[in-house]
Motif scaffolding. Structure first.
Motif, short mmCIF file in Angstrom:
data_model
loop_
_atom_site.label_atom_id
_atom_site.label_comp_id
_atom_site.label_asym_id
_atom_site.label_seq_id
_atom_site.Cartn_x
_atom_site.Cartn_y
_atom_site.Cartn_z
N ARG A 262 3.49 -10.43 -12.54
CA ARG A 262 4.86 -10.17 -12.08
C ARG A 262 4.97 -8.65 -11.87
N PRO A 263 4.95 -8.19 -10.63
CA PRO A 263 4.92 -6.75 -10.38
C PRO A 263 6.22 -6.08 -10.83
N VAL A 264 6.06 -4.83 -11.23
CA VAL A 264 7.22 -4.02 -11.65
C VAL A 264 7.38 -2.86 -10.67
N VAL A 265 8.56 -2.76 -10.08
CA VAL A 265 8.90 -1.65 -9.19
C VAL A 265 9.75 -0.67 -9.99
N ARG A 266 9.30 0.58 -10.06
CA ARG A 266 10.02 1.61 -10.81
C ARG A 266 10.71 2.55 -9.82
N ILE A 267 12.01 2.71 -9.98
CA ILE A 267 12.80 3.60 -9.13
C ILE A 267 13.36 4.71 -10.01
N GLU A 268 13.05 5.94 -9.64
CA GLU A 268 13.50 7.10 -10.40
C GLU A 268 14.39 7.98 -9.52
N ARG A 269 15.61 8.25 -9.99
CA ARG A 269 16.49 9.21 -9.36
C ARG A 269 16.90 10.24 -10.41
N GLN A 270 17.62 11.25 -10.01
CA GLN A 270 17.89 12.37 -10.91
C GLN A 270 18.55 11.93 -12.21
N ASP A 271 19.48 11.01 -12.13
CA ASP A 271 20.22 10.59 -13.32
C ASP A 271 20.06 9.10 -13.61
N HIS A 272 18.99 8.50 -13.11
CA HIS A 272 18.88 7.05 -13.24
C HIS A 272 17.43 6.61 -13.10
N VAL A 273 16.97 5.76 -14.00
CA VAL A 273 15.65 5.13 -13.90
C VAL A 273 15.86 3.62 -14.00
N GLU A 274 15.24 2.90 -13.08
CA GLU A 274 15.43 1.45 -13.02
C GLU A 274 14.07 0.80 -12.81
N GLU A 275 13.82 -0.33 -13.50
CA GLU A 275 12.61 -1.10 -13.28
C GLU A 275 12.98 -2.53 -12.90
N LEU A 276 12.43 -2.97 -11.79
CA LEU A 276 12.69 -4.31 -11.29
C LEU A 276 11.43 -5.14 -11.46
N THR A 277 11.51 -6.25 -12.17
CA THR A 277 10.37 -7.15 -12.34
C THR A 277 10.50 -8.29 -11.34
N LEU A 278 9.50 -8.42 -10.48
CA LEU A 278 9.55 -9.39 -9.39
C LEU A 278 8.76 -10.65 -9.75
N ASP A 279 8.89 -11.66 -8.91
CA ASP A 279 8.17 -12.90 -9.13
C ASP A 279 6.68 -12.72 -8.84
N ALA A 280 5.86 -13.50 -9.51
CA ALA A 280 4.43 -13.53 -9.24
C ALA A 280 4.19 -14.13 -7.86
N ASP A 281 3.09 -13.76 -7.25
CA ASP A 281 2.74 -14.28 -5.93
C ASP A 281 1.23 -14.18 -5.77
N ASP A 282 0.65 -15.07 -4.98
CA ASP A 282 -0.79 -15.05 -4.74
C ASP A 282 -1.04 -14.49 -3.35
N GLN A 283 -1.50 -13.23 -3.28
CA GLN A 283 -1.70 -12.59 -1.99
C GLN A 283 -2.83 -13.22 -1.20
N PHE A 284 -3.79 -13.84 -1.88
CA PHE A 284 -4.88 -14.52 -1.18
C PHE A 284 -4.35 -15.78 -0.49
N ASP A 285 -3.40 -16.45 -1.11
CA ASP A 285 -2.76 -17.59 -0.47
C ASP A 285 -1.98 -17.13 0.76
N GLY A 286 -1.32 -15.96 0.65
CA GLY A 286 -0.58 -15.43 1.78
C GLY A 286 -1.47 -15.10 2.96
N SER A 287 -2.60 -14.45 2.68
CA SER A 287 -3.51 -14.05 3.76
C SER A 287 -4.19 -15.26 4.40
N THR A 288 -4.74 -16.15 3.58
CA THR A 288 -5.43 -17.31 4.15
C THR A 288 -4.44 -18.23 4.86
N GLY A 289 -3.21 -18.31 4.34
CA GLY A 289 -2.18 -19.12 4.99
C GLY A 289 -1.84 -18.58 6.36
N ALA A 290 -1.76 -17.24 6.48
CA ALA A 290 -1.48 -16.62 7.78
C ALA A 290 -2.60 -16.93 8.77
#
Length: 323
Positions: A262-290
């Motif tokens: 589950r990837p974590v996106v970290r956003i940092e601003r001068q007065d704020h830090v936020e971490e967003l945890t996203l859903d898991a995904d299979d990038q190999f399924d995405g590529s082969t599916g395409a």
């Protein structure tokens, strides 16, 4: 009416095929693996026992089969040109591991051949197909870090064993072609086509002659830049970061994310830090599916990136200071 599954032949029993690509293909209802070719019959049999299909001795025999619509090519990069060309001339669609070839000229030649014969050639550069990156784009477009000023991207791994194919120039070895293509592709994904190489450095291994470390500065016409770093002589690092007028966004394990991560996106601003945890995904399924969708008639979506990636890599090789 359901369409017939796309029938796959496999050319080479490589580790990446065993670990990531073939488990996805074997599980896909729209795919059937019909042949697995290897110079080692026992290895072909072991792969066929796990993923299905007929074990075949050698690669040419796979291309001669009537029950193969498409081939998957996870050979070393230096062998891609020959076997992708052979597959296209045998009227097979091709899914090839990254990078497509060792040069822009070879990549363009193969794409032209695929177009001429009405076939799909798809590079299995999987990370852009992870849903993480669509969310990063959404955050950028929403102004999460203001106007983009710079991207930095790195992929480095510890040294390999001396006999590893990454140290063999005749097989397309070297850090730039193996791990450097990932941060280059990340720069293209977020900064778009037309990036110029403002400077580059490659460090070579005296024993093998291949590059084992390097970096480059890329630039867009509006002054937005990308710094990319890569190598085989590093502590493990696998990341990109986007720096804007109002903040910074960073993500780790972006190029080889496990399907369960589950990837974590970290956003940092001068007065704020936020971490967003996203859903898991299979990038190999995405590529082969395409790839499978393109074989069935959908427009291929990544041809521009294959060409631009090869162009930037060529330019880095041509202009780099070699140490």
């Amino acid at each position: 009416m359901n369409e017939r599954p796309v029938r796959f032949g496999v050319i080479s029993c490589a580790d990446i095929a065993w670990r990531r690509t073939l488990p996805v293909l074997a599980a896909a209802p729209q795919v059937r693996i019909t042949a697995i070719g290897s110079r080692d019959p026992d290895r072909a049999a072991r792969f066929a026992d796990r993923f299905g299909g007929t074990p075949v001795r050698g690669y040419r025999a796979v291309l001669e089969r009537d029950d193969v619509d498409a081939v998957y090519v996870p050979l070393p990069t230096g062998l891609h040109r020959e076997w992708v060309e052979r597959a296209l001339l045998a009227d097979k669609h091709v899914l090839v591991e990254k990078p497509t070839t060792v040069s822009l000229t070879e990549t363009e030649d193969l794409l032209a051949l695929a177009r001429e014969r009405g076939l799909v050639l798809h590079e299995n550069m999987t990370f852009p197909h992870h849903t993480l990156h669509a969310e990063v784009r959404r955050l950028l477009e929403s102004g999460a870090i203001g106007e983009l000023r710079e991207l930095s991207a790195s992929f480095g791994i510890p040294p390999r064993a001396p006999e590893d194919i990454r140290y063999r120039p005749e097989l397309g070895g070297g850090a730039l072609l193996d791990v450097g293509v990932y941060p280059v592709r990340a720069a293209l994904e977020f900064l778009g086509p037309g990036l110029e190489v403002a400077g580059a450095v490659l460090r070579t291994d005296p024993a093998s002659g291949v590059d084992v470390a390097g970096g480059a500065l890329l630039a867009r016409k509006d002054g937005v830049t990308a710094q990319v770093g890569f190598g085989f002589a590093h502590a493990y690092r696998n990341t990109y970061a986007l720096w804007g007028s109002l903040g910074r966004l960073s993500v780790h394990r972006v190029y080889s994310a496990p399907a369960t991560l589950r990837p974590v996106v970290r956003i940092e601003r001068q007065d704020h830090v936020e971490e967003l945890t996203l859903d898991a995904d299979d990038q190999f399924d995405g590529s082969t599916g395409a790839f499978v969708r393109a074989v069935r008639g959908a427009p291929p979506g990544d041809v521009w990136a294959m060409v631009e990636q090869a162009r930037v890599v060529d330019t880095i090789q041509d202009c780099a200071t070699v140490l």
